[in-house]
Scaffold this motif. Structure first.
Motif, PDB file in Angstrom:
ATOM      1  N   ALA A  62       0.828  -1.204   0.000  1.00  0.00           N
ATOM      2  CA  ALA A  62       0.000   0.000   0.000  1.00  0.00           C
ATOM      3  C   ALA A  62       0.864   1.257   0.000  1.00  0.00           C
ATOM      4  O   ALA A  62       0.562   2.236  -0.698  1.00  0.00           O
ATOM      5  CB  ALA A  62      -0.927  -0.011   1.216  1.00  0.00           C
ATOM      6  N   VAL A  94      -5.115   4.614  -6.837  1.00  0.00           N
ATOM      7  CA  VAL A  94      -4.506   3.470  -6.140  1.00  0.00           C
ATOM      8  C   VAL A  94      -5.424   2.256  -6.182  1.00  0.00           C
ATOM      9  O   VAL A  94      -4.952   1.111  -6.342  1.00  0.00           O
ATOM     10  CB  VAL A  94      -4.150   3.841  -4.686  1.00  0.00           C
ATOM     11  N   LEU A 181      -5.176   1.312   2.126  1.00  0.00           N
ATOM     12  CA  LEU A 181      -4.969   2.276   1.046  1.00  0.00           C
ATOM     13  C   LEU A 181      -5.854   3.513   1.231  1.00  0.00           C
ATOM     14  O   LEU A 181      -5.442   4.633   0.899  1.00  0.00           O
ATOM     15  CB  LEU A 181      -5.267   1.618  -0.304  1.00  0.00           C
ATOM     16  N   SER A 185      -4.119   7.105   1.577  1.00  0.00           N
ATOM     17  CA  SER A 185      -4.441   8.103   0.557  1.00  0.00           C
ATOM     18  C   SER A 185      -4.951   9.390   1.184  1.00  0.00           C
ATOM     19  O   SER A 185      -4.630  10.490   0.722  1.00  0.00           O
ATOM     20  CB  SER A 185      -5.478   7.535  -0.424  1.00  0.00           C
TER      21      SER A 185
END
Length: 393
Positions: A62, A94, A181, A185
């Motif tokens: 990740a 992602v 993730l 993010s």
């Protein structure tokens, strides 16, 4: 009074301190004992990492994906996009990258498992032909039955089905990775401010982490470009040879390109097996030869040199890192071998000035890179908040 003997052994007392007015010396620790303690500590750490590979692998995966798309968020912010919009774009990117890689692997395995049963008759003919030749060479019937059983196509299909089931069984870890993730993010936008705060007291740490992020992006760019080249060439070559599912195997070649040095070995197995079933041993050998010419030359000779120039690691170090991380973290460690090595180098070598000698053994060239190319500039430090008394800190 006799003069002191200059050949006498040096005393082992290296330092003294006072206890109740009496000087008490402390003996130096034997170097062999230090080496044994350090070796034991390394073994304990590696055992702990291997035991928690299920957590470390997805977390680092990740992190690498977020690092890869971080420049997109930076550019969007420079153009005046709000923070929530840039975070949403990064999250979509992602997720798209991760889902694309996962679907590519699952589809490749599933299509191969679906395609193989259609060639059961061809496989049986190959087995009978092989056993006939072995009998002509004087091999007994018992050995022939064992060889025929080992070449059963149903076993290969069963292995592929089990592999597909194990991949599907990773759904729990995949959900964990998607959630991780999401959090990374969202917090990626504040990474620059955090590094700037660290740079106030520990500029070497900030430089090392910046070098790690920059090297990881360079590695991903080079690997992706060469992966696309290899995928297109493999797809065209397999289509000309009449191998079924040529586009699927081209996609598999692109994914396995992220495994340094030996990724093409994994990607050649399905098309070579289908070549054996559709055209016999001659077509299988042609497929293997084409992959060796295209993939081996590009992935194992040309690409590592570009990767070495981009990230500063020699070809030997990348190969040893592949074997080490694959043993420590499993298949995911093989894919992330180069970024993991860059992180270890940044934390253990680049941060410590006394360990810079190891950089000469790790980098691709004996000459030291230019400071501008070796270290990206650290993010500017934000203005310090005023104190409660109104004065600057």
């Amino acid at each position: 009074m006799t003069p002191p003997d200059p050949t006498a052994a040096a005393p082992t007392v290296v330092r003294a301190h006072l206890v109740d007015g009496v000087a008490i010396g402390r003996r130096a620790v034997p170097r062999a004992l230090v080496i044994l303690v350090v070796a034991a500590a390394i073994v304990v750490v590696l055992a702990g990492v291997q035991a928690t590979a299920w957590l470390i692998g997805p977390v680092f995966m990740a992190l690498v994906v977020v690092i890869a798309v971080a420049p997109v968020q930076t550019r969007l912010r420079r153009r005046g996009w709000p923070g929530w919009a840039t975070g949403l774009v990064v999250l979509v990117l992602v997720y798209a990258i991760l889902l694309g890689l996962a679907l590519g692997i699952v589809v490749s395995i599933a299509r191969l498992a679906t395609e193989l049963p259609a060639y059961a008759a061809e496989a049986q003919g190959l087995v009978e032909s092989a056993t006939g030749r072995l009998a002509a060479w004087g091999i007994g019937p018992e050995q022939l039955r064992q060889a025929a059983g080992s070449l059963d196509l149903g076993r290969v299909t069963g292995v592929l089905s089990a592999l597909l089931s194990s991949v599907a069984g990773l759904a729990t870890n995949f959900v964990f990775l998607l959630a991780l993730l999401l959090f990374l993010s969202v917090e990626a936008g504040g990474a620059g401010d955090r590094l700037a705060l660290i740079a106030r007291d520990r500029p070497a740490i900030t430089d090392a982490l910046g070098q790690f992020a920059w090297g990881t992006r360079q590695y991903l760019i080079v690997t992706t470009v060469f992966g696309l080249i290899v995928a297109v060439l493999d797809t065209v070559a397999l289509a000309l040879l009449g191998i079924p599912l040529a586009v699927t195997w081209g996609l598999l070649a692109f994914i396995t390109n992220y495994i340094p040095n030996i990724g093409f070995v994994v990607g050649v197995v399905p098309p070579a097996l289908l070549g054996l079933l559709t055209g016999g041993p001659s077509l299988m050998l042609i497929v293997i030869l084409v992959y060796c010419v295209l993939n081996f030359v590009i992935q194992s000779i040309v690409q590592p040199r570009f990767i070495g120039d981009a990230v500063g690691l020699s070809v030997t170090v990348t190969f040893v890192a592949l074997v080490f991380w694959a043993w420590l973290l499993g298949p995911l460690g093989a894919i992330l071998a180069i970024p993991l090595t860059l992180l270890a180098k940044s934390v253990l070598v680049d941060v410590d000035p006394q360990a810079r000698w190891a950089d000469a053994l790790l980098r691709a060239s004996a000459t030291e890179p230019a400071p501008a190319a070796a270290r990206p500039s650290a993010p500017p430090a934000p203005d310090s908040p005023p104190r409660d008394d109104g004065t600057a800190p």
